[in-house]
Design a protein around this motif. Structure first.
Motif, PDB file in Angstrom:
ATOM      1  N   UNK A   1       4.037  -7.354   0.437  1.00  0.00           N
ATOM      2  CA  UNK A   1       4.853  -6.924  -0.681  1.00  0.00           C
ATOM      3  C   UNK A   1       4.506  -5.558  -1.228  1.00  0.00           C
ATOM      4  N   UNK A   2       3.590  -4.857  -0.601  1.00  0.00           N
ATOM      5  CA  UNK A   2       3.185  -3.517  -1.051  1.00  0.00           C
ATOM      6  C   UNK A   2       4.047  -2.492  -0.308  1.00  0.00           C
TER       7      UNK A   2
ATOM      8  N   UNK B   1       3.245   3.359   4.845  1.00  0.00           N
ATOM      9  CA  UNK B   1       2.148   3.969   5.598  1.00  0.00           C
ATOM     10  C   UNK B   1       2.011   3.317   6.973  1.00  0.00           C
ATOM     11  N   UNK B   2       2.181   1.993   7.031  1.00  0.00           N
ATOM     12  CA  UNK B   2       2.113   1.288   8.323  1.00  0.00           C
ATOM     13  C   UNK B   2       3.153   1.846   9.294  1.00  0.00           C
ATOM     14  N   UNK B   3       4.378   2.035   8.806  1.00  0.00           N
ATOM     15  CA  UNK B   3       5.436   2.570   9.665  1.00  0.00           C
ATOM     16  C   UNK B   3       5.092   3.973  10.150  1.00  0.00           C
TER      17      UNK B   3
ATOM     18  N   UNK C   1      -5.308  -7.776   5.553  1.00  0.00           N
ATOM     19  CA  UNK C   1      -4.668  -8.278   4.351  1.00  0.00           C
ATOM     20  C   UNK C   1      -5.763  -8.568   3.329  1.00  0.00           C
ATOM     21  N   UNK C   2      -5.777  -7.825   2.216  1.00  0.00           N
ATOM     22  CA  UNK C   2      -6.860  -7.984   1.241  1.00  0.00           C
ATOM     23  C   UNK C   2      -6.815  -9.329   0.527  1.00  0.00           C
TER      24      UNK C   2
ATOM     25  N   UNK D   1      -2.556   1.436  -0.424  1.00  0.00           N
ATOM     26  CA  UNK D   1      -3.161   1.301   0.893  1.00  0.00           C
ATOM     27  C   UNK D   1      -4.420   2.159   1.043  1.00  0.00           C
ATOM     28  N   UNK D   2      -5.417   1.594   1.688  1.00  0.00           N
ATOM     29  CA  UNK D   2      -6.678   2.280   1.929  1.00  0.00           C
ATOM     30  C   UNK D   2      -6.899   2.367   3.431  1.00  0.00           C
TER      31      UNK D   2
END
Length: 137
Positions: free
Chosen positions: A54-55, A61-63, A86-87, A102-103
């Motif tokens: 949901x972030x 950033x993943x894309x 997944x944190x 995102x880190x």
């Protein structure tokens, strides 16, 4: 020229992301190592993305990371694998990164992680690729 670049980026994202998107549409979360690189030799480096469901910043950033990994050429990231964590599955990660995601972190040769500087969502895929190459050099 901008339209051509957008089409290239969209094609790169769609080709690198099709399995991830298909699984998401079926309602399955797909976390873990994303097979973006085909090498698994001793020179393989690891990039870790701390994220959570949901972030929207994490998804963006993943894309872009997937598109950067799919770019070919002399500056390709073929020696780097991306692992998405997944944190919400680990209380230590959640405490450490809940307000920061995102880190991105790189795993050093001694196995310790080094947090990388935050990447702006406005950066192009090519610039992200260059920044990642600089971080691993």
């Amino acid at each position: 020229m901008r339209k051509r670049r957008r089409r290239k980026m969209a094609a790169a994202i769609s080709s690198a992301n099709w399995a991830f998107v298909a699984a998401a549409r079926r309602g399955r979360r797909q976390w873990g190592t994303i097979p973006l690189s085909c090498s698994s030799g001793p020179n393989t480096r690891k990039l870790v993305l701390y994220s959570k469901p949901g972030c929207c910043l994490c998804d963006g950033l993943k894309e872009k990371l997937q598109a950067a990994f799919s770019l070919s050429g002399p500056d390709s990231l073929h020696h780097v694998t991306l692992q998405v964590r997944d944190i919400t599955t680990n209380p230590d990660w959640e405490r450490a990164y809940q307000y920061e995601i995102p880190v991105l972190a790189k795993e050093n040769s001694d196995g310790k992680e080094e947090i990388l500087p935050r990447l702006s969502p406005r950066l192009s895929v090519e610039i992200i690729q260059k920044k990642l190459l600089a971080a691993f050099s």
